[in-house]
Design a protein around this motif. Structure first.
Motif, PDB file in Angstrom:
ATOM      1  N   TRP A  83       0.854  -1.190   0.000  1.00  0.00           N
ATOM      2  CA  TRP A  83       0.000   0.000   0.000  1.00  0.00           C
ATOM      3  C   TRP A  83       0.882   1.228   0.000  1.00  0.00           C
ATOM      4  O   TRP A  83       1.774   1.349   0.830  1.00  0.00           O
ATOM      5  CB  TRP A  83      -0.923  -0.027   1.223  1.00  0.00           C
ATOM      6  CG  TRP A  83      -1.816  -1.219   1.193  1.00  0.00           C
ATOM      7  CD1 TRP A  83      -1.625  -2.399   1.846  1.00  0.00           C
ATOM      8  CD2 TRP A  83      -2.996  -1.382   0.422  1.00  0.00           C
ATOM      9  NE1 TRP A  83      -2.626  -3.276   1.524  1.00  0.00           N
ATOM     10  CE2 TRP A  83      -3.485  -2.685   0.654  1.00  0.00           C
ATOM     11  CE3 TRP A  83      -3.696  -0.556  -0.453  1.00  0.00           C
ATOM     12  CZ2 TRP A  83      -4.638  -3.171   0.053  1.00  0.00           C
ATOM     13  CZ3 TRP A  83      -4.854  -1.044  -1.054  1.00  0.00           C
ATOM     14  CH2 TRP A  83      -5.314  -2.334  -0.800  1.00  0.00           C
ATOM     15  N   ASN A 126      -9.365   6.430  -0.246  1.00  0.00           N
ATOM     16  CA  ASN A 126      -9.442   5.005  -0.508  1.00  0.00           C
ATOM     17  C   ASN A 126      -8.423   4.674  -1.597  1.00  0.00           C
ATOM     18  O   ASN A 126      -8.296   5.407  -2.569  1.00  0.00           O
ATOM     19  CB  ASN A 126     -10.853   4.649  -0.989  1.00  0.00           C
ATOM     20  CG  ASN A 126     -11.256   3.258  -0.617  1.00  0.00           C
ATOM     21  OD1 ASN A 126     -10.729   2.674   0.313  1.00  0.00           O
ATOM     22  ND2 ASN A 126     -12.206   2.722  -1.351  1.00  0.00           N
ATOM     23  N   VAL A 127      -7.699   3.579  -1.441  1.00  0.00           N
ATOM     24  CA  VAL A 127      -6.685   3.161  -2.401  1.00  0.00           C
ATOM     25  C   VAL A 127      -7.072   1.795  -2.953  1.00  0.00           C
ATOM     26  O   VAL A 127      -7.562   0.938  -2.224  1.00  0.00           O
ATOM     27  CB  VAL A 127      -5.293   3.079  -1.733  1.00  0.00           C
ATOM     28  CG1 VAL A 127      -4.238   2.644  -2.733  1.00  0.00           C
ATOM     29  CG2 VAL A 127      -4.925   4.408  -1.113  1.00  0.00           C
ATOM     30  N   GLN A 128      -6.832   1.596  -4.242  1.00  0.00           N
ATOM     31  CA  GLN A 128      -7.113   0.314  -4.894  1.00  0.00           C
ATOM     32  C   GLN A 128      -5.798  -0.260  -5.418  1.00  0.00           C
ATOM     33  O   GLN A 128      -5.031   0.445  -6.068  1.00  0.00           O
ATOM     34  CB  GLN A 128      -8.084   0.522  -6.055  1.00  0.00           C
ATOM     35  CG  GLN A 128      -8.413  -0.735  -6.825  1.00  0.00           C
ATOM     36  CD  GLN A 128      -9.442  -0.480  -7.895  1.00  0.00           C
ATOM     37  OE1 GLN A 128     -10.572  -0.142  -7.592  1.00  0.00           O
ATOM     38  NE2 GLN A 128      -9.049  -0.617  -9.149  1.00  0.00           N
ATOM     39  N   GLN A 129      -5.540  -1.529  -5.123  1.00  0.00           N
ATOM     40  CA  GLN A 129      -4.323  -2.210  -5.565  1.00  0.00           C
ATOM     41  C   GLN A 129      -4.696  -3.585  -6.125  1.00  0.00           C
ATOM     42  O   GLN A 129      -5.726  -4.150  -5.764  1.00  0.00           O
ATOM     43  CB  GLN A 129      -3.361  -2.417  -4.397  1.00  0.00           C
ATOM     44  CG  GLN A 129      -2.806  -1.141  -3.780  1.00  0.00           C
ATOM     45  CD  GLN A 129      -1.795  -0.469  -4.672  1.00  0.00           C
ATOM     46  OE1 GLN A 129      -2.178   0.341  -5.520  1.00  0.00           O
ATOM     47  NE2 GLN A 129      -0.531  -0.785  -4.490  1.00  0.00           N
ATOM     48  N   PHE A 152      -9.021  -6.733  -7.526  1.00  0.00           N
ATOM     49  CA  PHE A 152      -8.485  -5.567  -6.821  1.00  0.00           C
ATOM     50  C   PHE A 152      -8.934  -5.563  -5.375  1.00  0.00           C
ATOM     51  O   PHE A 152     -10.056  -5.935  -5.067  1.00  0.00           O
ATOM     52  CB  PHE A 152      -8.956  -4.271  -7.491  1.00  0.00           C
ATOM     53  CG  PHE A 152      -8.390  -4.084  -8.869  1.00  0.00           C
ATOM     54  CD1 PHE A 152      -7.135  -3.537  -9.039  1.00  0.00           C
ATOM     55  CD2 PHE A 152      -9.109  -4.473  -9.976  1.00  0.00           C
ATOM     56  CE1 PHE A 152      -6.595  -3.376 -10.303  1.00  0.00           C
ATOM     57  CE2 PHE A 152      -8.594  -4.315 -11.250  1.00  0.00           C
ATOM     58  CZ  PHE A 152      -7.325  -3.766 -11.420  1.00  0.00           C
ATOM     59  N   THR A 171      -9.116  -2.997  -1.837  1.00  0.00           N
ATOM     60  CA  THR A 171      -9.146  -1.587  -1.466  1.00  0.00           C
ATOM     61  C   THR A 171      -8.824  -1.450   0.015  1.00  0.00           C
ATOM     62  O   THR A 171      -9.001  -2.387   0.804  1.00  0.00           O
ATOM     63  CB  THR A 171     -10.518  -0.945  -1.748  1.00  0.00           C
ATOM     64  OG1 THR A 171     -11.523  -1.654  -1.030  1.00  0.00           O
ATOM     65  CG2 THR A 171     -10.844  -0.960  -3.234  1.00  0.00           C
ATOM     66  N   ARG A 172      -8.346  -0.265   0.357  1.00  0.00           N
ATOM     67  CA  ARG A 172      -8.032   0.024   1.754  1.00  0.00           C
ATOM     68  C   ARG A 172      -8.200   1.513   1.966  1.00  0.00           C
ATOM     69  O   ARG A 172      -7.819   2.322   1.132  1.00  0.00           O
ATOM     70  CB  ARG A 172      -6.604  -0.405   2.062  1.00  0.00           C
ATOM     71  CG  ARG A 172      -6.313  -0.495   3.542  1.00  0.00           C
ATOM     72  CD  ARG A 172      -4.978  -1.149   3.767  1.00  0.00           C
ATOM     73  NE  ARG A 172      -4.779  -1.394   5.187  1.00  0.00           N
ATOM     74  CZ  ARG A 172      -3.614  -1.710   5.709  1.00  0.00           C
ATOM     75  NH1 ARG A 172      -2.550  -1.831   4.943  1.00  0.00           N
ATOM     76  NH2 ARG A 172      -3.510  -1.919   6.999  1.00  0.00           N
ATOM     77  N   TYR A 173      -8.764   1.865   3.107  1.00  0.00           N
ATOM     78  CA  TYR A 173      -9.058   3.263   3.408  1.00  0.00           C
ATOM     79  C   TYR A 173      -8.056   3.810   4.420  1.00  0.00           C
ATOM     80  O   TYR A 173      -7.778   3.184   5.441  1.00  0.00           O
ATOM     81  CB  TYR A 173     -10.474   3.377   3.963  1.00  0.00           C
ATOM     82  CG  TYR A 173     -10.937   4.790   4.163  1.00  0.00           C
ATOM     83  CD1 TYR A 173     -11.276   5.596   3.072  1.00  0.00           C
ATOM     84  CD2 TYR A 173     -11.026   5.335   5.434  1.00  0.00           C
ATOM     85  CE1 TYR A 173     -11.691   6.906   3.250  1.00  0.00           C
ATOM     86  CE2 TYR A 173     -11.447   6.646   5.622  1.00  0.00           C
ATOM     87  CZ  TYR A 173     -11.772   7.422   4.524  1.00  0.00           C
ATOM     88  OH  TYR A 173     -12.189   8.721   4.707  1.00  0.00           O
ATOM     89  N   ASN A 212     -10.077  -4.563   2.217  1.00  0.00           N
ATOM     90  CA  ASN A 212     -11.275  -5.172   1.638  1.00  0.00           C
ATOM     91  C   ASN A 212     -10.821  -5.945   0.403  1.00  0.00           C
ATOM     92  O   ASN A 212     -10.553  -5.365  -0.641  1.00  0.00           O
ATOM     93  CB  ASN A 212     -12.301  -4.109   1.266  1.00  0.00           C
ATOM     94  CG  ASN A 212     -13.533  -4.709   0.595  1.00  0.00           C
ATOM     95  OD1 ASN A 212     -13.579  -5.888   0.289  1.00  0.00           O
ATOM     96  ND2 ASN A 212     -14.533  -3.880   0.364  1.00  0.00           N
TER      97      ASN A 212
END
Length: 107
Positions: free
Chosen positions: A26, A34-37, A47, A49-51, A62
């Motif tokens: 991250w 919110n980030v998407q990886q 994908f 996600t993490r806030y 998530n």
């Protein structure tokens, strides 16, 4: 004068880290974002996600849209059962499909 910017540090935000559960990296992120990886790893697609909250703390990952390639292969094979006429499949063919699914899961 503008202070220097570092790739791994965001003032008042979340620091870059690799989570221990999924092994996803991250990036440093500003608060309330919110980030998407990618889910990470060759055996998983999708994908996660993490806030990063307002206190600069990462919340839980998530990974609900991360799907195992083995699971996709098994569901694809199961779907083919419905395309073929189930009554035309022999018990040996069904047994072989079940064994293939077990082998996929064990890999």
């Amino acid at each position: 004068q503008t202070p220097p910017i570092c790739d791994n540090i965001v003032i008042d935000g979340c620091e870059a880290e690799t989570d221990s559960e999924y092994g996803i990296e991250w990036p440093a992120t500003a608060p309330n974002n919110n980030v998407q990886q990618d889910c990470g790893g060759p055996d998983v697609i999708g994908f996660a996600t993490r806030y990063c909250n307002g206190n600069g703390e990462w919340l839980a990952v998530n990974a609900s849209s991360c799907i195992s390639r083995v699971f996709l292969e098994i569901t694809d094979r199961a779907a083919r059962l419905f395309v073929e006429e189930p009554s035309s499949l022999t018990s040996t063919q069904l047994e072989m499909m079940s064994m293939e699914a077990v082998i996929l899961v064990d890999e």
